[in-house]
Design a protein around this motif. Structure first.
Motif, PDB file in Angstrom:
ATOM      1  N   ILE A 169      39.063  89.044  -7.067  1.00 34.61           N
ATOM      2  CA  ILE A 169      38.800  88.535  -5.618  1.00 34.61           C
ATOM      3  C   ILE A 169      39.386  89.895  -4.779  1.00 34.61           C
ATOM      4  O   ILE A 169      38.886  89.710  -3.580  1.00 34.61           O
ATOM      5  N   HIS A 170      40.037  90.730  -5.242  1.00 34.08           N
ATOM      6  CA  HIS A 170      40.286  92.082  -4.476  1.00 34.08           C
ATOM      7  C   HIS A 170      40.645  92.052  -3.113  1.00 34.08           C
ATOM      8  O   HIS A 170      40.045  92.448  -2.008  1.00 34.08           O
ATOM      9  N   LEU A 171      41.917  91.125  -3.005  1.00 36.53           N
ATOM     10  CA  LEU A 171      42.388  90.955  -1.438  1.00 36.53           C
ATOM     11  C   LEU A 171      42.833  92.273  -0.832  1.00 36.53           C
ATOM     12  O   LEU A 171      43.445  93.026  -1.665  1.00 36.53           O
ATOM     13  N   SER A 172      42.393  92.301   0.317  1.00 36.93           N
ATOM     14  CA  SER A 172      42.757  93.579   1.075  1.00 36.93           C
ATOM     15  C   SER A 172      43.603  93.334   2.403  1.00 36.93           C
ATOM     16  O   SER A 172      43.240  92.436   3.070  1.00 36.93           O
ATOM     17  N   ASP A 184      41.269  91.807 -10.836  1.00 38.59           N
ATOM     18  CA  ASP A 184      42.002  92.275  -9.662  1.00 38.59           C
ATOM     19  C   ASP A 184      42.204  91.316  -8.709  1.00 38.59           C
ATOM     20  O   ASP A 184      41.041  90.744  -8.147  1.00 38.59           O
ATOM     21  N   ILE A 185      43.445  91.321  -8.442  1.00 42.16           N
ATOM     22  CA  ILE A 185      43.609  90.022  -7.178  1.00 42.16           C
ATOM     23  C   ILE A 185      43.917  90.794  -5.956  1.00 42.16           C
ATOM     24  O   ILE A 185      43.241  90.410  -4.926  1.00 42.16           O
ATOM     25  N   ALA A 186      44.579  91.919  -5.957  1.00 45.06           N
ATOM     26  CA  ALA A 186      44.961  92.718  -4.778  1.00 45.06           C
ATOM     27  C   ALA A 186      44.094  94.039  -4.941  1.00 45.06           C
ATOM     28  O   ALA A 186      43.595  94.379  -6.198  1.00 45.06           O
ATOM     29  N   TYR A 224      49.510  90.845  -2.024  1.00 41.04           N
ATOM     30  CA  TYR A 224      50.065  89.682  -2.721  1.00 41.04           C
ATOM     31  C   TYR A 224      50.491  88.549  -1.790  1.00 41.04           C
ATOM     32  O   TYR A 224      50.420  87.645  -2.190  1.00 41.04           O
ATOM     33  N   GLN A 225      50.940  88.914  -0.843  1.00 39.60           N
ATOM     34  CA  GLN A 225      51.425  87.807   0.139  1.00 39.60           C
ATOM     35  C   GLN A 225      50.151  87.079   0.712  1.00 39.60           C
ATOM     36  O   GLN A 225      50.243  85.999   0.936  1.00 39.60           O
ATOM     37  N   ILE A 276      43.417  63.843  -7.953  1.00 35.48           N
ATOM     38  CA  ILE A 276      43.975  65.080  -8.625  1.00 35.48           C
ATOM     39  C   ILE A 276      45.469  65.040  -8.027  1.00 35.48           C
ATOM     40  O   ILE A 276      45.808  65.122  -7.022  1.00 35.48           O
ATOM     41  N   ASN A 277      46.233  64.785  -9.111  1.00 36.34           N
ATOM     42  CA  ASN A 277      47.728  65.047  -9.126  1.00 36.34           C
ATOM     43  C   ASN A 277      48.351  66.275  -9.382  1.00 36.34           C
ATOM     44  O   ASN A 277      49.721  66.255  -9.287  1.00 36.34           O
ATOM     45  N   SER A 278      47.729  66.922  -9.910  1.00 32.36           N
ATOM     46  CA  SER A 278      48.413  68.234 -10.498  1.00 32.36           C
ATOM     47  C   SER A 278      47.379  69.377 -10.341  1.00 32.36           C
ATOM     48  O   SER A 278      45.913  69.453 -11.120  1.00 32.36           O
ATOM     49  N   ILE A 279      47.819  70.538  -9.830  1.00 33.29           N
ATOM     50  CA  ILE A 279      46.920  71.763  -9.828  1.00 33.29           C
ATOM     51  C   ILE A 279      48.029  72.939 -10.253  1.00 33.29           C
ATOM     52  O   ILE A 279      49.175  73.060  -9.652  1.00 33.29           O
ATOM     53  N   LYS A 280      47.389  73.601 -11.295  1.00 32.73           N
ATOM     54  CA  LYS A 280      48.341  74.523 -11.999  1.00 32.73           C
ATOM     55  C   LYS A 280      47.561  75.812 -11.573  1.00 32.73           C
ATOM     56  O   LYS A 280      46.355  75.852 -12.245  1.00 32.73           O
ATOM     57  N   PHE A 281      48.217  77.112 -11.368  1.00 29.81           N
ATOM     58  CA  PHE A 281      47.396  78.205 -11.520  1.00 29.81           C
ATOM     59  C   PHE A 281      47.712  79.229 -12.556  1.00 29.81           C
ATOM     60  O   PHE A 281      48.761  79.312 -13.057  1.00 29.81           O
ATOM     61  N   ILE A 282      46.673  79.782 -13.128  1.00 29.87           N
ATOM     62  CA  ILE A 282      46.651  80.681 -14.405  1.00 29.87           C
ATOM     63  C   ILE A 282      46.258  81.924 -13.888  1.00 29.87           C
ATOM     64  O   ILE A 282      45.019  82.155 -13.782  1.00 29.87           O
ATOM     65  N   VAL A 283      47.215  82.942 -13.617  1.00 32.85           N
ATOM     66  CA  VAL A 283      46.770  84.243 -13.118  1.00 32.85           C
ATOM     67  C   VAL A 283      46.814  85.242 -14.308  1.00 32.85           C
ATOM     68  O   VAL A 283      47.781  85.449 -15.005  1.00 32.85           O
TER      69      VAL A 283
END
Length: 88
Positions: free
Chosen positions: A11-14, A48-50, A58-59, A79-86
């Motif tokens: 996602i290459h956040l900038s 790549d996230i950032a 990252y913020q 939906i009662n649960s959302i989990k992130f796997i990074v």
């Protein structure tokens, strides 16, 4: 119990361009019908996230992920649960 997997990659956040938050409703709309029967959702983020790896980017990522989680929960009542796997 049905689970769902949403995969986002590179996602290459900038800090120069934080228009990513405008994509939150579009992502939710694209997935809405597939998420109707889901109880647990895993959002997998790979690559790549950032863009440069700065703390500010990252913020922006944390804000994006929180916003995405919020709108998905609001629009998909089962939906009662959302989990992130990074995996950067």
């Amino acid at each position: 119990m049905k689970i769902g997997i949403l995969h986002l990659s590179d996602i290459h956040l900038s800090k120069k361009d934080n228009s990513i938050n405008q994509l939150i409703p579009k992502i939710q709309k694209a997935c809405h019908f597939e998420l109707n029967d889901i109880i647990k959702l895993y959002i997998i983020v790979t690559g790549d996230i950032a863009d440069t790896g700065s703390e500010e980017e990252y913020q922006i990522a944390v804000s994006f992920f929180k916003g995405l989680e919020l709108i998905i929960k609001e629009q998909n009542k089962y939906i009662n649960s959302i989990k992130f796997i990074v995996v950067p």
